[in-house]
Scaffold this motif. Sequence first.
Motif, PDB file in Angstrom:
ATOM      1  N   GLN A 105      42.060 -53.265  64.603  1.00 47.03           N
ATOM      2  CA  GLN A 105      42.098 -54.614  65.173  1.00 47.03           C
ATOM      3  C   GLN A 105      41.618 -54.543  66.619  1.00 47.03           C
ATOM      4  O   GLN A 105      41.840 -53.549  67.303  1.00 47.03           O
ATOM      5  CB  GLN A 105      43.522 -55.162  65.113  1.00 47.03           C
ATOM      6  N   TRP A 106      40.955 -55.606  67.070  1.00 46.42           N
ATOM      7  CA  TRP A 106      40.379 -55.633  68.411  1.00 46.42           C
ATOM      8  C   TRP A 106      40.844 -56.869  69.179  1.00 46.42           C
ATOM      9  O   TRP A 106      41.201 -57.880  68.590  1.00 46.42           O
ATOM     10  CB  TRP A 106      38.837 -55.664  68.328  1.00 46.42           C
ATOM     11  N   SER A 107      40.770 -56.776  70.489  1.00 44.75           N
ATOM     12  CA  SER A 107      40.982 -57.953  71.329  1.00 44.75           C
ATOM     13  C   SER A 107      39.611 -58.559  71.619  1.00 44.75           C
ATOM     14  O   SER A 107      38.587 -57.876  71.524  1.00 44.75           O
ATOM     15  CB  SER A 107      41.701 -57.576  72.626  1.00 44.75           C
ATOM     16  N   PHE A 108      39.605 -59.840  71.984  1.00 43.92           N
ATOM     17  CA  PHE A 108      38.365 -60.569  72.215  1.00 43.92           C
ATOM     18  C   PHE A 108      38.555 -61.464  73.420  1.00 43.92           C
ATOM     19  O   PHE A 108      39.599 -62.099  73.575  1.00 43.92           O
ATOM     20  CB  PHE A 108      38.025 -61.382  70.964  1.00 43.92           C
TER      21      PHE A 108
ATOM     22  N   VAL B  36      40.134 -59.684  64.655  1.00 49.99           N
ATOM     23  CA  VAL B  36      40.800 -60.002  65.910  1.00 49.99           C
ATOM     24  C   VAL B  36      42.214 -60.542  65.665  1.00 49.99           C
ATOM     25  O   VAL B  36      43.176 -60.052  66.248  1.00 49.99           O
ATOM     26  CB  VAL B  36      39.963 -61.014  66.739  1.00 49.99           C
ATOM     27  N   ASP B  37      42.360 -61.546  64.824  1.00 47.59           N
ATOM     28  CA  ASP B  37      43.663 -62.199  64.650  1.00 47.59           C
ATOM     29  C   ASP B  37      44.664 -61.366  63.868  1.00 47.59           C
ATOM     30  O   ASP B  37      45.859 -61.416  64.139  1.00 47.59           O
ATOM     31  CB  ASP B  37      43.494 -63.558  63.959  1.00 47.59           C
TER      32      ASP B  37
ATOM     33  N   PHE C 212      34.639 -57.180  73.140  1.00 43.47           N
ATOM     34  CA  PHE C 212      35.677 -56.752  72.199  1.00 43.47           C
ATOM     35  C   PHE C 212      36.189 -55.401  72.667  1.00 43.47           C
ATOM     36  O   PHE C 212      35.430 -54.590  73.199  1.00 43.47           O
ATOM     37  CB  PHE C 212      35.113 -56.620  70.784  1.00 43.47           C
TER      38      PHE C 212
END
Length: 87
Positions: free
Chosen positions: A35-38, A26-27, A47
């Motif tokens: 990469q993912w958002s949360f 995430v970060d 996610f």
Amino acid sequence: MKIHYFDDGIYEHFCPGCNLLHMIAVDKPFDNGQQWSFNNDMKKPTFSPSINIVGRCHYFIRDGYIEYCMDSQHKLAGKRIELPDLR
């Protein structure tokens, strides 16, 4: 606990389809750029975008549920299940 956070911005969860732990960055992105958002909700995590372990498992985690895509290569393909507690 449904997901576990590591200090370097990586979360893990148990995937009952693969019977393995899967990691979600995430970060900062993984070396391959993924990469993912949360939504920062540890009880009902979401996610985005989908998590795709190519050739094995493809799914979304939304509001505390795993929604497996049909291209997942296990018995849970196409099913929606509650995100299990970590073992």
